[in-house]
Design an enzyme around this catalytic site. Structure first.
Site, short mmCIF file in Angstrom:
data_model
loop_
_atom_site.label_atom_id
_atom_site.label_comp_id
_atom_site.label_asym_id
_atom_site.label_seq_id
_atom_site.Cartn_x
_atom_site.Cartn_y
_atom_site.Cartn_z
CD GLU A 1 21.55 143.59 102.92
OE1 GLU A 1 20.70 142.74 102.55
OE2 GLU A 1 22.46 143.33 103.73
CG HIS B 1 20.55 139.60 99.44
ND1 HIS B 1 21.13 138.40 99.14
CD2 HIS B 1 21.20 140.07 100.54
CE1 HIS B 1 22.09 138.14 100.01
NE2 HIS B 1 22.17 139.14 100.86
CD GLU C 1 24.04 136.72 102.48
OE1 GLU C 1 24.59 137.83 102.29
OE2 GLU C 1 22.84 136.59 102.82
CG ASP D 1 29.70 139.58 99.92
OD1 ASP D 1 28.96 140.43 100.45
OD2 ASP D 1 30.22 138.64 100.54
ZN LIG Z 1 23.28 139.40 102.56
#
Ligand SMILES: [Zn+2]
Length: 639
Positions: free
Chosen positions: A480, A483, A540, A544
């Site tokens: 998160e 992001h 995403e 990761d």
């Molecule tokens: Zn995410």
């Protein structure tokens, strides 16, 4: 674990092989993984809460009355069947009585207010370039298939899905009483209108770019894009407060809407609106509607064999519509102070790791590093549940009116969103309900949010050692955080404004690093010959990769020299296994196909293998050698 697999050949199989073998997809699911298992466990807790609240005890508190009666009404299938279409008949009558296309604006506003999606989306949002203020927002919408590409792509799969969709719309009209021939013609009308709206819509990859969905303009500018629609009447009927400026996310959509308004007759529009009502309300209508709705949206689109048991659906609707009422009771039962405290410690350690990571990057100049550091320091953390709960006291919930409850709860939410227009931003608000098994970073708030629902095993376990918790929830926290620095998040500054704080040379270097990730994931094929969309999943995948590296750095800083073996495994081995195992999952081919088209997340297998093959620390931990599949020849690294 599947110890017969080689972690350097297929780490996902090594970590999850046995789980995958022993946990087939239940017939009411299209994917079944450790996320869904936890969701199911939360559902059981919520069910107990709701069944207790549903007992018609005069001593119930106001909250219990709301959620209990909502749930009871939803569970009352006999009553719902007996009432037939009565709950939506007033809506169908209003549509039937429209006399002129000029009345469409008012009617669309009325439908949207009751939660019935139609034509476009309207609401409020933080201004991309002034993150302290909330402005009105209008966006594309109005289609029943999952994405505009379902209408436009020319391959065999999509053509078949379109045929099945039209057949579904036809059957829904038939169930509502239309003769077969009429229903068939009407379904084709719906398809034609939705295809025109889809053609005017922006594709998913482009929508990841905030600049492409930011077009702040005056009300007059919007009216001139789409003069066929009576906007003044629409805004009055919508219940929006007075406003001057609006973000029209994708102006071309409203041009397409204008063309469509002229091209179709009033009767065609009535057909489309009737479909919107049946489609939106299907879940709380009599059984034949529920079954038909599942047949297309569950079976055909996701590959689930059976509809989920009624109680699960009713728990989910209560969560969706009265989530912060139900969430209060959930938090009382499940969330301890210890969980919050230890999670905050992990957040702290991972934020420190990101700071060090940024300083160590060879591709970033000191000027941009300094800006990134400021942004990182400005991130705030929200853990568990809101400080102030939403007040649903104005929502009337009746024990004998499931569809009506749904419409009134939707109306409350629609009005709540519109009431924010022109007001200062509420930074304490949550976008997810407390029982949700998920987390998010909000680029405009510059905060991370972890609902109580995910702070449980297998993500967070009070009894587990640090390696296990850092590999699971720690990795999610790192995910998160990054992001804020992915292809989308990096475009927002520390205050959440869309402002470029990168030097051109750093932006170029960043894009080159990202191109590696795009290329890597575009090479993965989750089902048949379907490739992942490396651009759609870029944010995403970046998160990761960054998340796994950062949580490992934080773990190593936390444990220092304590390299105790547990079950014969080093802390690093436990860390990577814990990470791999939160993603263990089985999925139907239909669902893999749907997600490849629409989901910005890669499927579980690639969320694991796609990441570890880029990470030298993983290769060292399991003694992998160059040339093995879990050792990328050209390892990608952004963060
Ligand atoms: Zn995410």
């Amino acid at each position: 674990m599947d110890k017969s697999a080689d972690p350097c050949v297929d780490f996902y199989q090594y970590a999850c092989g046995n789980w995958i073998k022993q946990n087939p997809i239940p017939p009411d699911q299209s994917r079944w993984g450790r996320f869904t298992q936890l969701e199911e466990r939360n559902l059981e807790v919520l069910r107990q809460i709701l069944e207790e609240a549903a007992k018609p005890d005069p001593k119930r508190d106001a909250l219990a009355q709301k959620i209990g009666d909502y749930y009871a009404a939803c569970m009352d299938v006999a009553g719902i069947d007996a009432r037939g279409l009565a709950p939506i008949q007033p809506e169908l009558d209003r549509i039937r009585d429209l006399k002129d296309k000029s009345q469409l604006a008012g009617e669309v506003a009325h439908l949207q207010r009751t939660g019935i999606g139609s034509l476009f989306d309207f609401g409020s949002g933080q201004d991309f370039k002034d993150s302290n203020s909330v402005i009105a927002q209008a966006d594309q919408g109005g289609i029943g298939l999952p994405d505009r590409d379902y209408y436009l792509k020319d391959d065999v799969q999509m053509k078949q899905l379109r045929e099945k969709y039209v057949a579904h719309v036809q059957r829904m009209f038939e169930l509502a009483g239309a003769p077969a021939a009429q229903a068939k013609a009407d379904a084709q009308t719906v398809m034609r209108i939705e295809t025109d709206l889809a053609k005017g819509s922006l594709d998913r990859v482009s929508r990841r770019d905030p600049e492409k969905v930011y077009h702040r303009m005056s009300r007059q500018d919007l009216e001139s894009l789409d003069p066929g629609f009576r906007w003044a009447e629409y805004f009055t009927a919508s219940g929006a407060p007075e406003f001057q400026q609006i973000n029209v996310a994708w102006p071309d959509f409203f041009k397409a809407q204008n063309t469509a308004l002229g091209a179709y007759s009033l009767d065609d529009w009535k057909t489309y609106l009737r479909w919107n009502v049946l489609h939106s309300e299907a879940a709380l209508l009599p059984t034949p509607f529920v079954d038909e709705n599942f047949k297309f949206y569950g079976k055909t689109l996701t590959g689930a064999e059976e509809i989920r048991p009624r109680w699960k659906r009713c728990v989910e609707y209560t969560d969706a519509q009265l989530g912060e009422a139900l969430g209060q009771k959930f938090v009382e039962r499940t969330f301890g102070a210890q969980g919050k405290e230890r999670t905050l410690k992990m957040v702290d350690a991972i934020e420190k790791a990101l700071g060090q990571d940024i300083q160590s990057l060879s591709w970033m100049t000191p000027a941009t590093k300094q800006q990134a550091e400021i942004k990182l320091k400005a991130i705030t953390n929200k853990i568990g549940y809101p400080d102030k709960w939403r007040d649903y006291s104005s929502v009337v919930i009746r024990r004998d009116d499931a569809a009506g409850n749904g419409m009134r709860a939707d109306q409350f939410e629609f009005q709540r969103q519109l009431n924010k227009i022109g007001k200062p931003v509420d930074r304490a608000e949550w976008q997810m309900t407390p029982p949700t098994v998920n987390a998010y970073y909000d680029p405009q708030m510059n905060n991370i949010n972890f609902p109580a629902g995910i702070l449980q095993p297998p993500f967070y376990d009070n009894r587990a050692d640090d390696a296990v918790n850092f590999g699971a929830i720690g990795m999610v926290i790192g995910h998160e955080l990054t992001h804020g620095f992915d292809d989308q998040g990096r475009q927002f500054d520390p205050k959440g404004n869309l402002r470029d704080w990168w030097t051109p040379v750093d932006a170029k270097a960043f894009n080159e690093k990202e191109a590696c990730v795009v290329q890597e994931y575009s090479g993965f094929t989750p089902v048949d010959d379907i490739h992942l969309n490396g651009k759609l999943t870029l944010g995403e995948n970046t998160a990761d990769n960054g998340g796994l590296r950062l949580a490992l750095m934080a773990l190593q800083a936390t444990i220092g020299n304590n390299h105790k073996l547990i079950d014969g495994l080093t802390p690093e081995q436990r860390y990577f296994l814990s990470f791999g195992q939160i993603w263990c999952e089985n999925a139907t081919p239909e669902s893999l196909r749907l997600h490849a088209q629409t989901d910005p997340h890669s499927p579980a297998r690639f969320r694991v293998n796609g990441v570890v093959r880029n990470l030298p620390e993983f290769q060292k931990t399991f003694a992998c050698k160059a040339g093995q599949p879990m050792v990328a020849a050209n390892a990608c690294r952004v963060w």
